[in-house]
Design a protein around this motif. Sequence first.
Motif, PDB file in Angstrom:
ATOM      1  N   PRO B  91       0.735  -1.175   0.112  1.00 19.37           N
ATOM      2  CA  PRO B  91       0.049  -0.033  -0.066  1.00 19.37           C
ATOM      3  C   PRO B  91       0.679   1.352   0.052  1.00 19.37           C
ATOM      4  O   PRO B  91       0.451   2.448  -0.494  1.00 19.37           O
ATOM      5  CB  PRO B  91      -0.714  -0.112   1.432  1.00 19.37           C
ATOM      6  N   ALA B  92       2.146   1.272   0.613  1.00 17.70           N
ATOM      7  CA  ALA B  92       2.790   2.569   0.604  1.00 17.70           C
ATOM      8  C   ALA B  92       3.012   3.129  -0.779  1.00 17.70           C
ATOM      9  O   ALA B  92       2.776   4.500  -0.911  1.00 17.70           O
ATOM     10  CB  ALA B  92       4.364   2.212   1.177  1.00 17.70           C
ATOM     11  N   PRO B  93       3.337   2.268  -1.866  1.00 16.45           N
ATOM     12  CA  PRO B  93       3.394   2.906  -3.167  1.00 16.45           C
ATOM     13  C   PRO B  93       2.185   3.495  -3.484  1.00 16.45           C
ATOM     14  O   PRO B  93       2.391   4.693  -4.220  1.00 16.45           O
ATOM     15  CB  PRO B  93       3.868   1.807  -4.007  1.00 16.45           C
ATOM     16  N   LEU B  94       1.062   3.059  -3.029  1.00 15.90           N
ATOM     17  CA  LEU B  94      -0.279   3.902  -3.350  1.00 15.90           C
ATOM     18  C   LEU B  94      -0.443   5.287  -2.710  1.00 15.90           C
ATOM     19  O   LEU B  94      -0.268   6.343  -3.702  1.00 15.90           O
ATOM     20  CB  LEU B  94      -1.423   3.094  -3.032  1.00 15.90           C
ATOM     21  N   VAL B  95       0.105   5.314  -1.661  1.00 16.58           N
ATOM     22  CA  VAL B  95       0.137   6.444  -0.800  1.00 16.58           C
ATOM     23  C   VAL B  95       0.927   7.407  -1.625  1.00 16.58           C
ATOM     24  O   VAL B  95       0.927   8.678  -1.631  1.00 16.58           O
ATOM     25  CB  VAL B  95       0.468   6.430   0.601  1.00 16.58           C
ATOM     26  N   ALA B  96       2.245   6.854  -1.897  1.00 18.37           N
ATOM     27  CA  ALA B  96       3.334   7.649  -2.252  1.00 18.37           C
ATOM     28  C   ALA B  96       2.992   8.164  -3.531  1.00 18.37           C
ATOM     29  O   ALA B  96       3.090   9.420  -3.849  1.00 18.37           O
ATOM     30  CB  ALA B  96       4.813   6.826  -2.634  1.00 18.37           C
ATOM     31  N   HIS B  97       2.099   7.590  -4.253  1.00 16.09           N
ATOM     32  CA  HIS B  97       1.570   8.091  -5.575  1.00 16.09           C
ATOM     33  C   HIS B  97       0.747   9.255  -5.296  1.00 16.09           C
ATOM     34  O   HIS B  97       0.692   9.966  -5.893  1.00 16.09           O
ATOM     35  CB  HIS B  97       0.711   6.731  -6.381  1.00 16.09           C
ATOM     36  N   LEU B  98      -0.326   9.045  -4.644  1.00 16.17           N
ATOM     37  CA  LEU B  98      -1.260   9.958  -4.430  1.00 16.17           C
ATOM     38  C   LEU B  98      -0.373  11.311  -4.041  1.00 16.17           C
ATOM     39  O   LEU B  98      -0.680  12.458  -4.291  1.00 16.17           O
ATOM     40  CB  LEU B  98      -2.180   9.852  -3.363  1.00 16.17           C
ATOM     41  N   ALA B  99       0.594  11.317  -2.963  1.00 21.78           N
ATOM     42  CA  ALA B  99       1.174  12.301  -2.528  1.00 21.78           C
ATOM     43  C   ALA B  99       1.993  12.989  -3.567  1.00 21.78           C
ATOM     44  O   ALA B  99       1.905  14.183  -3.692  1.00 21.78           O
ATOM     45  CB  ALA B  99       2.277  11.717  -1.482  1.00 21.78           C
ATOM     46  N   GLU B 103      -1.976  15.030  -4.508  1.00 23.43           N
ATOM     47  CA  GLU B 103      -3.405  14.693  -4.221  1.00 23.43           C
ATOM     48  C   GLU B 103      -3.871  14.383  -2.527  1.00 23.43           C
ATOM     49  O   GLU B 103      -4.836  14.181  -2.116  1.00 23.43           O
ATOM     50  CB  GLU B 103      -3.855  13.263  -4.762  1.00 23.43           C
ATOM     51  N   LEU B 104      -2.857  14.814  -1.891  1.00 20.82           N
ATOM     52  CA  LEU B 104      -2.849  14.703  -0.255  1.00 20.82           C
ATOM     53  C   LEU B 104      -2.790  16.139   0.191  1.00 20.82           C
ATOM     54  O   LEU B 104      -1.929  16.607  -0.038  1.00 20.82           O
ATOM     55  CB  LEU B 104      -1.784  13.860   0.053  1.00 20.82           C
ATOM     56  N   LEU B 112      -3.406  10.467   8.119  1.00 20.11           N
ATOM     57  CA  LEU B 112      -2.325   9.222   8.164  1.00 20.11           C
ATOM     58  C   LEU B 112      -1.303   9.084   9.256  1.00 20.11           C
ATOM     59  O   LEU B 112      -1.080   7.838   9.593  1.00 20.11           O
ATOM     60  CB  LEU B 112      -1.625   9.299   6.494  1.00 20.11           C
TER      61      LEU B 112
END
Lengths: 121, 121
Positions: B91-99, B103-104, B112
């Motif tokens: 999941p971390a890459p997903l969050v990294a992506h959004l970041a 998008e965050l 978070l």
Amino acid sequence: MSERISEAEWQVMEVLWHASPLTAQEVAARLAETGWSLPTVKTLLSRLAAKGALATTEDGRRYLYEPAVARADVAAGESRRLVDRLFGGRPAPLVAHLAERGELSAADIAELEALIRELKQ
Amino acid sequence: MSERISEAEWQVMEVLWHASPLTAQEVAARLAETGWSLPTVKTLLSRLAAKGALATTEDGRRYLYEPAVARADVAAGESRRLVDRLFGGRPAPLVAHLAERGELSAADIAELEALIRELKQ
DNA sequence: TAATATCGACTACGGCTGTAATCGTCAACC
DNA sequence: GGTTGACGATTACAGCCGTAGTCGATATTA
């Protein structure tokens, strides 16, 4: 741009994001585990090329295929759609969800923590 | 159990997760902004009932519909699928992506952070 | 040069999805 | 009691998706 990419198509893209350009044959070979026939792979390649997700170069009588969109862009779009639809656009509930279900390993959590620390700067 | 729910169907489920049981009429009324006709809403309700996502109770000559699956369960399944497909299950890459894509919001990041702190215990 | 293999293009087709009309039935109202 | 309206069920239909076969052209090989 930005047409949707279906799940089967995604698997084809994965191959080409990993190594490109490739011929239809080569792509099919790398998708052996799916059990798809060569015609099937060719159909998927054509559809992807038609929607602009792949670029083709003629190489004699055949094409070489390579991605025309970045994996990161497509992934970001899909993520965004999911987070919007399921969690009202807020990513924390997604993470909370995964966590609640024990889907997060200690390594995942550490990775997220490092990421957050970085984001705060 | 665990049939997939399409996007239009998801919107119907949202209505019923928010308040239930409801009649087809009532569901349609709450979906006014979609512009769907009553027959369309009824079709979606039937399909959802057929796949076990909705439970029906007879009320005279009509049905009352209510969710037979928890929103959290469906959301978790979808999240899992996405994270598996796009980010190899991490999941971390997903969050990294959004970041990375901005998008965050600051609020998201704070949320978070609090969540991570909690998870670490 | 004739047969064969290989390409991409085109066609196919069943299932799902989005969107909706129609039908048969029952209830309520006049 | 006949008509009108509201229900769910059935049917429709185009577009996308997964999966694949066929076709016409070309390159290769014997």
